[in-house]
Design a protein around this motif. Sequence first.
Motif, mmCIF file in Angstrom:
data_model
loop_
_atom_site.group_PDB
_atom_site.id
_atom_site.type_symbol
_atom_site.label_atom_id
_atom_site.label_comp_id
_atom_site.label_asym_id
_atom_site.label_seq_id
_atom_site.Cartn_x
_atom_site.Cartn_y
_atom_site.Cartn_z
ATOM 1 N N GLU A 1 -19.871 -1.922 4.199
ATOM 2 C CA GLU A 1 -18.446 -2.124 3.949
ATOM 3 C C GLU A 1 -18.308 -3.307 2.998
ATOM 4 O O GLU A 1 -17.819 -4.369 3.357
ATOM 5 C CB GLU A 1 -17.691 -2.360 5.252
ATOM 6 N N ASP B 1 -14.524 -1.214 -5.522
ATOM 7 C CA ASP B 1 -13.402 -0.335 -5.840
ATOM 8 C C ASP B 1 -13.859 0.990 -6.443
ATOM 9 O O ASP B 1 -13.161 1.989 -6.336
ATOM 10 C CB ASP B 1 -12.452 -1.037 -6.809
ATOM 11 N N ASP B 2 -14.996 0.994 -7.101
ATOM 12 C CA ASP B 2 -15.497 2.221 -7.715
ATOM 13 C C ASP B 2 -16.948 1.979 -8.102
ATOM 14 O O ASP B 2 -17.453 0.852 -7.989
ATOM 15 C CB ASP B 2 -14.671 2.572 -8.959
ATOM 16 N N THR C 1 -9.650 -2.923 -0.059
ATOM 17 C CA THR C 1 -9.506 -2.917 -1.509
ATOM 18 C C THR C 1 -8.360 -1.970 -1.867
ATOM 19 O O THR C 1 -7.913 -1.166 -1.046
ATOM 20 C CB THR C 1 -10.775 -2.434 -2.210
ATOM 21 N N THR D 1 -8.459 0.591 -3.765
ATOM 22 C CA THR D 1 -8.931 1.971 -3.697
ATOM 23 C C THR D 1 -8.989 2.457 -2.251
ATOM 24 O O THR D 1 -8.558 3.573 -1.941
ATOM 25 C CB THR D 1 -10.321 2.104 -4.339
ATOM 26 N N GLU D 2 -9.521 1.628 -1.369
ATOM 27 C CA GLU D 2 -9.579 1.996 0.045
ATOM 28 C C GLU D 2 -8.179 2.220 0.602
ATOM 29 O O GLU D 2 -7.949 3.168 1.352
ATOM 30 C CB GLU D 2 -10.293 0.897 0.840
ATOM 31 N N LEU E 1 -6.776 5.564 -0.638
ATOM 32 C CA LEU E 1 -7.451 6.684 0.014
ATOM 33 C C LEU E 1 -6.938 6.865 1.443
ATOM 34 O O LEU E 1 -6.610 7.985 1.868
ATOM 35 C CB LEU E 1 -8.962 6.445 0.015
ATOM 36 N N TRP F 1 -8.383 9.063 -7.203
ATOM 37 C CA TRP F 1 -9.020 8.399 -8.344
ATOM 38 C C TRP F 1 -8.483 8.882 -9.694
ATOM 39 O O TRP F 1 -8.576 8.180 -10.680
ATOM 40 C CB TRP F 1 -10.536 8.610 -8.308
ATOM 41 N N THR G 1 -18.638 9.451 -4.752
ATOM 42 C CA THR G 1 -17.831 8.238 -4.636
ATOM 43 C C THR G 1 -16.856 8.338 -3.465
ATOM 44 O O THR G 1 -16.525 7.338 -2.829
ATOM 45 C CB THR G 1 -17.058 7.971 -5.953
ATOM 46 N N HIS H 1 -16.573 5.572 -0.272
ATOM 47 C CA HIS H 1 -15.364 4.877 0.144
ATOM 48 C C HIS H 1 -14.934 5.268 1.573
ATOM 49 O O HIS H 1 -14.379 4.437 2.296
ATOM 50 C CB HIS H 1 -14.240 5.134 -0.861
ATOM 51 N N GLN I 1 -17.011 3.083 3.712
ATOM 52 C CA GLN I 1 -16.501 1.719 3.714
ATOM 53 C C GLN I 1 -15.256 1.592 4.589
ATOM 54 O O GLN I 1 -15.091 0.625 5.337
ATOM 55 C CB GLN I 1 -16.200 1.275 2.282
ATOM 56 N N LEU I 2 -14.361 2.589 4.477
ATOM 57 C CA LEU I 2 -13.145 2.570 5.297
ATOM 58 C C LEU I 2 -13.485 2.623 6.788
ATOM 59 O O LEU I 2 -12.946 1.860 7.594
ATOM 60 C CB LEU I 2 -12.268 3.770 4.931
#
Length: 229
Positions: free
Chosen positions: A99, A103-104, A160, A162-163, A166, A188, A198, A202, A205-206
């Motif tokens: 985690e 972001d990408d 983040t 991005t997270e 999503l 994205w 990708t 993520h 990570q989430l």
Amino acid sequence: MTTQPGRGLVLVVEDDPAIAELASLYLRRDGFGVHVEADGGAALATIRRMRPVAIVLDIGLSGMDGIEICRTLRADGDWTPVLFVTARDDELDRLLGLEIGADDYLTKPFSPRELSARVRTVLRRAAGAPSPAETYTAGDVRVDVTQRRVWAGGAEIALTSTEFDLLTHLARRPGQVFSREQLLSSVWGYAASAGTRTVDVHIAQLRGKLGEHSPIRTVRGIGYAADAG
């Protein structure tokens, strides 16, 4: 070398001079200022001194690697957008279980034009867009879209941009199953040809950040869904 920023300063952390120069060339063409560092420790000091708007970060640096740099920044409360550059599949496997708050990511070899486009995308996402008052609940997770804040089991969780996007996309439609291709396109803004792994990175990570409160469910052979509140 540093150039005067137009859209802001992007730090490129890359120990291959040819790759660093090519990435810098396209970022400058897009109006960004660029500073290049080849050493991880020096890059961390530069981030704290120069405050770039985004960081293009090679994972496979000698000494302090990209993952350690990103984890250090996030632990310090620095959420500058980070785009990882990876060279090997085993580096991607490391990302899946961490985690770390990127972001990408892009894998080598990559198109420098795509790199620049992705930097623009993460910056747009980080800036956020005006949105109506929205709050969504998925299991024990609450998402406040207006304030861009998330709580899991009553505790606020730092995500983040991005997270956050999503999780919001999934929580907005609880129970609906989204394929990786659909998530890649909707969250994205990339075509499936950009690679759907990708999404898995993520999601991992989430789940790591939300822990036991994560409402995200894997639907084997299809994709992901968020359980209803």
